[in-house]
Design a protein around this motif. Structure first.
Motif, PDB file in Angstrom:
ATOM      1  N   SER A 830      49.239 -56.122  -1.462  1.00 56.26           N
ATOM      2  CA  SER A 830      48.565 -56.474  -2.719  1.00 56.26           C
ATOM      3  C   SER A 830      49.107 -57.793  -3.266  1.00 56.26           C
ATOM      4  N   LEU A 831      50.437 -57.977  -3.212  1.00 52.59           N
ATOM      5  CA  LEU A 831      51.058 -59.190  -3.701  1.00 52.59           C
ATOM      6  C   LEU A 831      50.611 -60.408  -2.891  1.00 52.59           C
ATOM      7  N   LEU A 832      50.534 -60.287  -1.581  1.00 53.16           N
ATOM      8  CA  LEU A 832      50.154 -61.401  -0.728  1.00 53.16           C
ATOM      9  C   LEU A 832      48.702 -61.794  -0.946  1.00 53.16           C
ATOM     10  N   VAL A 833      47.841 -60.808  -1.104  1.00 51.70           N
ATOM     11  CA  VAL A 833      46.420 -61.122  -1.359  1.00 51.70           C
ATOM     12  C   VAL A 833      46.259 -61.848  -2.696  1.00 51.70           C
ATOM     13  N   TYR A 834      46.965 -61.390  -3.720  1.00 49.14           N
ATOM     14  CA  TYR A 834      46.870 -62.029  -5.033  1.00 49.14           C
ATOM     15  C   TYR A 834      47.381 -63.453  -4.986  1.00 49.14           C
ATOM     16  N   LEU A 835      48.528 -63.689  -4.372  1.00 50.78           N
ATOM     17  CA  LEU A 835      49.091 -65.038  -4.292  1.00 50.78           C
ATOM     18  C   LEU A 835      48.217 -65.971  -3.467  1.00 50.78           C
ATOM     19  N   PHE A 836      47.619 -65.422  -2.412  1.00 43.26           N
ATOM     20  CA  PHE A 836      46.730 -66.257  -1.606  1.00 43.26           C
ATOM     21  C   PHE A 836      45.529 -66.745  -2.417  1.00 43.26           C
ATOM     22  N   LYS A 837      44.962 -65.849  -3.180  1.00 42.29           N
ATOM     23  CA  LYS A 837      43.812 -66.242  -4.000  1.00 42.29           C
ATOM     24  C   LYS A 837      44.219 -67.251  -5.087  1.00 42.29           C
ATOM     25  N   PHE A 838      45.381 -67.061  -5.659  1.00 44.10           N
ATOM     26  CA  PHE A 838      45.841 -67.981  -6.702  1.00 44.10           C
ATOM     27  C   PHE A 838      46.055 -69.382  -6.116  1.00 44.10           C
ATOM     28  N   LEU A 839      46.709 -69.475  -5.006  1.00 45.14           N
ATOM     29  CA  LEU A 839      46.968 -70.776  -4.380  1.00 45.14           C
ATOM     30  C   LEU A 839      45.665 -71.420  -3.923  1.00 45.14           C
ATOM     31  N   HIS A 840      44.791 -70.571  -3.434  1.00 48.83           N
ATOM     32  CA  HIS A 840      43.510 -71.094  -2.978  1.00 48.83           C
ATOM     33  C   HIS A 840      42.704 -71.704  -4.137  1.00 48.83           C
ATOM     34  N   SER A 841      42.894 -71.189  -5.349  1.00 45.97           N
ATOM     35  CA  SER A 841      42.132 -71.671  -6.509  1.00 45.97           C
ATOM     36  C   SER A 841      42.779 -72.895  -7.134  1.00 45.97           C
ATOM     37  N   HIS A 842      44.096 -73.043  -7.141  1.00 40.46           N
ATOM     38  CA  HIS A 842      44.766 -74.096  -7.890  1.00 40.46           C
ATOM     39  C   HIS A 842      45.323 -75.211  -7.029  1.00 40.46           C
ATOM     40  N   TRP A 843      45.556 -74.963  -5.811  1.00 41.70           N
ATOM     41  CA  TRP A 843      46.142 -76.013  -4.957  1.00 41.70           C
ATOM     42  C   TRP A 843      45.203 -77.209  -4.784  1.00 41.70           C
ATOM     43  N   PRO A 844      43.914 -77.056  -4.656  1.00 40.62           N
ATOM     44  CA  PRO A 844      43.035 -78.246  -4.522  1.00 40.62           C
ATOM     45  C   PRO A 844      43.069 -79.152  -5.760  1.00 40.62           C
ATOM     46  N   THR A 845      43.211 -78.581  -6.956  1.00 41.56           N
ATOM     47  CA  THR A 845      43.229 -79.391  -8.169  1.00 41.56           C
ATOM     48  C   THR A 845      44.428 -80.323  -8.161  1.00 41.56           C
ATOM     49  N   LEU A 846      45.555 -79.815  -7.716  1.00 41.23           N
ATOM     50  CA  LEU A 846      46.746 -80.637  -7.664  1.00 41.23           C
ATOM     51  C   LEU A 846      46.658 -81.661  -6.536  1.00 41.23           C
ATOM     52  N   SER A 847      45.982 -81.378  -5.515  1.00 41.15           N
ATOM     53  CA  SER A 847      45.903 -82.276  -4.363  1.00 41.15           C
ATOM     54  C   SER A 847      45.045 -83.498  -4.640  1.00 41.15           C
ATOM     55  N   THR A 848      44.079 -83.453  -5.597  1.00 43.93           N
ATOM     56  CA  THR A 848      43.190 -84.578  -5.893  1.00 43.93           C
ATOM     57  C   THR A 848      43.859 -85.619  -6.759  1.00 43.93           C
ATOM     58  N   SER A 849      45.024 -85.344  -7.308  1.00 42.91           N
ATOM     59  CA  SER A 849      45.694 -86.264  -8.242  1.00 42.91           C
ATOM     60  C   SER A 849      46.868 -86.914  -7.560  1.00 42.91           C
ATOM     61  N   ASN A 850      46.613 -88.021  -6.850  1.00 41.75           N
ATOM     62  CA  ASN A 850      47.661 -88.833  -6.235  1.00 41.75           C
ATOM     63  C   ASN A 850      48.759 -87.970  -5.625  1.00 41.75           C
ATOM     64  N   THR A 851      48.348 -87.080  -4.835  1.00 42.61           N
ATOM     65  CA  THR A 851      49.341 -86.144  -4.267  1.00 42.61           C
ATOM     66  C   THR A 851      50.302 -86.838  -3.355  1.00 42.61           C
ATOM     67  N   HIS A 852      49.861 -88.064  -2.880  1.00 48.61           N
ATOM     68  CA  HIS A 852      50.785 -88.758  -2.003  1.00 48.61           C
ATOM     69  C   HIS A 852      51.971 -89.304  -2.764  1.00 48.61           C
ATOM     70  N   GLU A 853      51.798 -89.474  -4.111  1.00 46.05           N
ATOM     71  CA  GLU A 853      52.916 -89.951  -4.903  1.00 46.05           C
ATOM     72  C   GLU A 853      53.742 -88.817  -5.481  1.00 46.05           C
ATOM     73  N   SER A 854      53.323 -87.603  -5.260  1.00 48.33           N
ATOM     74  CA  SER A 854      54.041 -86.434  -5.820  1.00 48.33           C
ATOM     75  C   SER A 854      54.742 -85.699  -4.706  1.00 48.33           C
ATOM     76  N   SER A 855      55.965 -85.231  -5.011  1.00 47.61           N
ATOM     77  CA  SER A 855      56.711 -84.438  -4.021  1.00 47.61           C
ATOM     78  C   SER A 855      56.199 -83.005  -3.998  1.00 47.61           C
ATOM     79  N   PHE A 856      56.508 -82.301  -2.900  1.00 45.32           N
ATOM     80  CA  PHE A 856      56.116 -80.895  -2.765  1.00 45.32           C
ATOM     81  C   PHE A 856      56.769 -80.029  -3.838  1.00 45.32           C
ATOM     82  N   TRP A 857      57.990 -80.389  -4.198  1.00 45.78           N
ATOM     83  CA  TRP A 857      58.705 -79.616  -5.229  1.00 45.78           C
ATOM     84  C   TRP A 857      58.020 -79.742  -6.564  1.00 45.78           C
ATOM     85  N   CYS A 858      57.541 -80.948  -6.882  1.00 43.69           N
ATOM     86  CA  CYS A 858      56.842 -81.152  -8.141  1.00 43.69           C
ATOM     87  C   CYS A 858      55.533 -80.384  -8.171  1.00 43.69           C
TER      88      CYS A 858
END
Length: 911
Positions: A830-858
């Protein structure tokens, strides 16, 4: 009327006279036949008279025969040389066509060779020794039964009475030695031992016979004897046996046919000494002809002035009578006409063997005799291989001055009666179906009654109990061992008489009791006697009929309910740790699933941490107040509630058992611990266990205490006078059946072979008893019935609520491993399914904003900020400020409170 009778008598006399005169006018051929007998003996004297009557009867009945036998009788006495000399004289000088006799087997052995040389048939009605074989002597004909015919009958009698050992007593002659090898072979076939034998010379004096009997009495344990000897020696033997105390109760005697057929001439003193003896002799069928012959013989004996020892008819007299009839018939059939002897050398000497002639008609006469058949006085006369065909035997019992027939034997077996065909009515092998004999000592109790020693116990009466009858003072024996022995006797293929003799002695040790067998005071010992190695050096044991081994009994102590930390005992340490980890992990999973959408799982960090622990542990008693709204949370909770329910029920049941049921632990489990602490131990008095403790377990004798009864065991253990009681397992089980809640059997089991019955070394009864024990113990219904009679009432414990446990009662992790795996799998998935859906929804938004200038930690911190915010899609809840501190991450766009960012999120309201 008187004149009329006188006239008839005169006419009869004249008719017979005329008939005889007419026969005399015929050409009647006289055939010489020699007779060699000991005329001074009962056999010889009676045989001469019977043969004379046989000639008269035969030719009176067959007056038309053209041949007549002319008997020439020679008295040989009992000397072998005299018999041979008489036969030689008859052959050489009188040129006899056949010789009837001689009387004894030793005499016949030499005379047969003379007959073979002269081709003269030697016909014997009394030489019964198997050493004289007609098949090896062509001119020898035996008109009597071979002694071997009675061997099978004797063996069946011995087997029927269950005798396993027998001692032959026989004379050292051709007659006596001839039968013994066949007897020994027959006994071997039925597994009867012959531990000793007694050979008595025929010339032995009464003193020599007495000495031999006394030596046999002391040397041999066996009290059953079979006597094979002539009447003259047998009469002296039984007088001396009576004087030696060997004709009293407990002894058994069997005499063979040669002696059984000559009881009439014996005096009253001899018959008195033979009381209770069993005999075997050929059966003579009753007939009118035989009864008429007996009446005429009695008149002749009364009126005869002959000085002989013939006092009554015997079997050999009947065989002599039938021999003359058979020879007379054969001479007529052979057609002997002026038969001559062919002379080899002329000599005037009566004993010149080289001058013997050869009979012309000898072989023809022999062949004719061996095919002659008729119904004689002794029964059916029919020769098989030139000797009389065996018939039925009758078994006699000597009582008073006469004998009583108690049964019969044919090749079909034993029976009380014969049918019309001369066969036994019912073939049997059980002596109880024969008529009851009177045994020596004027008793009906069968000889060789076993004197069985039984221990007089002072405790554990369930195994063996001996009581004295108040009126008769006879012992009454009961108990498990006694009943097993009786069941074993019923399983034997033969009867086994016995009597129980209590063993009363200051030294009640079983070793002393068993040694009485070696001292010949007892024939066996029946009881709870253990099979051990040192005892087997002087007795033989049967197979065991009980469990084997020695163990120890200790006191049980209950400290469980007084334990201060008993509430922790239901679960083992690893199960406690696994359960705690499962609670924390489940609470953490629920917090992750509910944090963004459920206000009850939001707040300051310390509050959220408390919520995680509170929620997870409150589910233990279903006391949580927080509501879950995420479907994945509900799925996790369903599985978790099931797991909690099982854990709580198991804990409750285990704790309840600990608090309500008595838990006993042995006070000692190791013999070495008892020895190191110097404690006392107990054992059963008079038992071999004392030797085991001192020699094998190295206990000092000062640390041993002897007890007798189960009650003494209980008192010694309960008052802690001893640390343990060592005893055999059957006694321990009986003791524990009465006190199962207070004591237990612990420690190793020291090997023994269980209880067995003891017999003398080499006893032939041991294999039979052992096989019978196997039959009884394998018959579960019978054996359980015996056990239940003495032990079933002791199987109920005095405290049924008590249980004995030496293992930890705590529940282990392994028992709930599957439950934890299911719970962990449900929560993790249940935890893995929830986290997968969350990352799937929010990770693209962060990737469109100069992700090459941002570290993975940030980016990861940005995702944490998004996760910490309440889900905007939740209705009726304002967006709160993030609780994640801002970091200097370039080109990362933070969401503004006043801007609707719902288009950047998934439209689903729940994760």
């Amino acid at each position: 009327m008187a004149n009329h009778k006188l006239l008839l008598s005169l006419l009869s006399f004249l008719f017979l006279l005329a008939l005889r005169m007419a026969m005399a006018a015929k050409d009647v051929i006289s055939v010489r036949v020699g007779v060699v007998l000991d005329l001074k003996s009962p056999v010889g004297g009676m045989a001469e008279l019977c043969m004379s009557m046989a000639l008269s009867d035969f030719y009176e009945e067959n007056d038309n025969y053209t041949t007549r036998l002319a008997l020439s009788t020679k008295d040989s006495g009992d000397d072998v040389v005299a018999a041979a000399s008489a036969a030689l004289d008859l052959i050489k000088n009188e040129e006899v066509q056949a010789i009837i006799g001689p009387q004894t087997s030793a005499q016949a052995k030499f005379v047969i060779q003379l007959g073979r040389k002269a081709q003269v048939p030697i016909i014997s009605f009394s030489a019964t020794s198997p050493c004289l074989s007609p098949s090896q002597n062509p001119l020898f004909i035996r008109t009597a039964q071979d002694d071997r015919a009675q061997v099978k009958a004797i063996a069946d009698i011995v087997r029927a009475y269950g005798w396993r050992e027998i001692v032959p007593i026989y004379e050292d002659t051709e007659y006596g030695n001839g039968l013994i090898p066949y007897l020994l072979e027959a006994f071997q076939e039925i597994d009867v031992r012959v531990p000793n034998r007694s050979v008595i010379p025929s010339s032995s004096s009464t003193r020599e016979i007495s000495k031999e009997l006394n030596m046999l009495k002391q040397k041999s344990r066996t009290r059953i004897f079979i006597v094979h000897m002539t009447a003259s020696l047998g009469s002296k033997l039984f007088v001396q046996a009576n004087n030696a105390g060997m004709m009293k109760e407990g002894y058994g005697w069997i005499i063979t046919a040669g002696l059984s057929s000559l009881l009439d001439p014996m005096g009253s003193k001899v018959m008195y000494s033979m009381q209770g003896v069993l005999g075997l002799r050929p059966h003579i069928p009753k007939s009118e002809k035989l009864e008429d012959f007996k009446r005429r013989l009695k008149r002749n004996l009364t009126s005869s002035k002959q000085n002989n020892k013939s006092t009554g008819l015997n079997l050999f007299g009947l065989w002599a009578y039938d021999t003359v009839w058979a020879l007379a018939m054969a001479v007529e059939k052979a057609g002997i006409v002026r038969s001559k002897f062919l002379k080899q050398n002329a000599s005037q000497s009566n004993v010149d063997l080289a001058a013997l002639g050869i009979s012309e008609m000898g072989p023809t006469l022999r062949n004719t005799i061996q095919i002659t058949k008729f119904q004689g006085l002794s029964g059916n006369f029919h020769l098989v291989k030139r000797q009389l065909e065996p018939s039925a035997f009758e078994i006699i019992n000597i009582i008073g001055k006469s004998e009583r027939v108690i049964g019969y034997w044919t090749p079909r077996g034993l029976s009380q009666e014969l049918n019309d065909t001369g066969e036994v009515a019912r073939p049997i092998l059980k002596a109880k179906l024969l008529k009851q004999p009177i045994w020596p000592g004027d008793t009906t109790d069968q000889p060789t009654k076993l004197r069985i020693g039984v221990p007089v116990r002072r405790g554990f009466f369930e195994f063996l109990k001996v009581e004295r009858h108040n009126r008769t003072d006879k012992p009454t024996v009961s108990g498990f061992s006694h009943d097993v022995f009786l069941a074993v006797l019923d399983a034997l293929p033969f009867p086994l008489p016995y009597e129980f003799v209590p063993f009363v002695n200051k030294d009640r040790a079983y070793n002393t009791l068993l040694y009485q067998i070696k001292l010949k005071k007892y024939d066996a010992v029946v009881g709870d006697t253990t099979i051990v190695a040192n005892r087997s050096t002087y007795v033989d044991f049967t197979l065991p009929y009980s469990e084997s081994g020695v163990s120890m009994v200790v006191l049980m102590k209950d400290n469980e309910r007084n334990n201060f930390w008993i509430f922790l005992k239901p679960l083992s340490l690893d199960l406690w740790l696994a359960t705690t980890a499962a609670f924390v992990f489940t609470g953490l999973v629920i917090w992750v699933l509910e944090h963004r959408i459920n206000g009850e799982f939001r707040g300051p960090p310390e509050q959220q941490l408390g919520t995680i622990f509170w929620f997870s542990f409150s589910t233990l008693v279903f006391a949580h107040r927080e509501k879950v709204v995420n479907n994945w949370s509900r799925f996790v909770m369903i599985i978790w509630f099931f797991a909690v329910l099982i854990l709580t029920q198991s804990y409750t049941a285990s704790l309840t058992s600990m608090l309500t049921v008595q838990r006993l632990q042995p006070s000692f489990v190791d013999v070495k611990e008892i020895q190191e602490r110097g404690y006392f131990v107990g054992y059963q008095q008079d038992s071999f266990v004392k030797e085991l403790l001192t020699k094998q377990l190295n206990f000092h004798e000062s640390k041993l205490k002897a007890y007798i009864t189960p009650e003494q065991y209980h008192e010694a253990l309960s008052r802690e006078r001893v640390a343990a009681i060592f005893d055999e397992i059957p006694y321990i089980k009986l003791f524990l059946a009465k006190h199962c809640s207070k004591y237990t059997m612990v420690g190793p089991t020291y090997k023994t072979d269980g209880f067995g019955f003891a017999f003398p070394q080499g006893s032939p009864l041991v294999p039979y008893i052992s096989r019978a024990i196997l039959n009884v113990t394998e018959d579960k219904d019978k054996f359980r019935g015996i056990e239940g009679k003495y032990f079933s009432s002791k199987t109920h414990c005095e405290d049924q609520g008590a249980t004995i446990s030496s293992d930890s009662p705590s529940l282990g992790l392994y028992s709930f491993g599957g439950l934890f795996i299911i719970t962990a799998a449900a929560s993790t998935s249940s935890l893995l399914v929830y986290l997968f859906k969350f990352l799937h929804s929010h990770w693209p938004t962060l990737s469109t904003s100069n992700t090459h200038e941002s570290s993975f930690w940030c980016k990861l911190l940005a995702m944490a900020k998004h996760f910490d915010q309440k889900d905007p899609s939740s209705l009726g809840i304002e967006i709160s400020k993030p609780r994640v501190h801002a970091l200097a991450c370039p080109n990362v766009i933070e969401p503004s409170p006043g801007i609707d960012h719902r288009e950047n999120y998934s439209r689903s309201s729940n994760y």
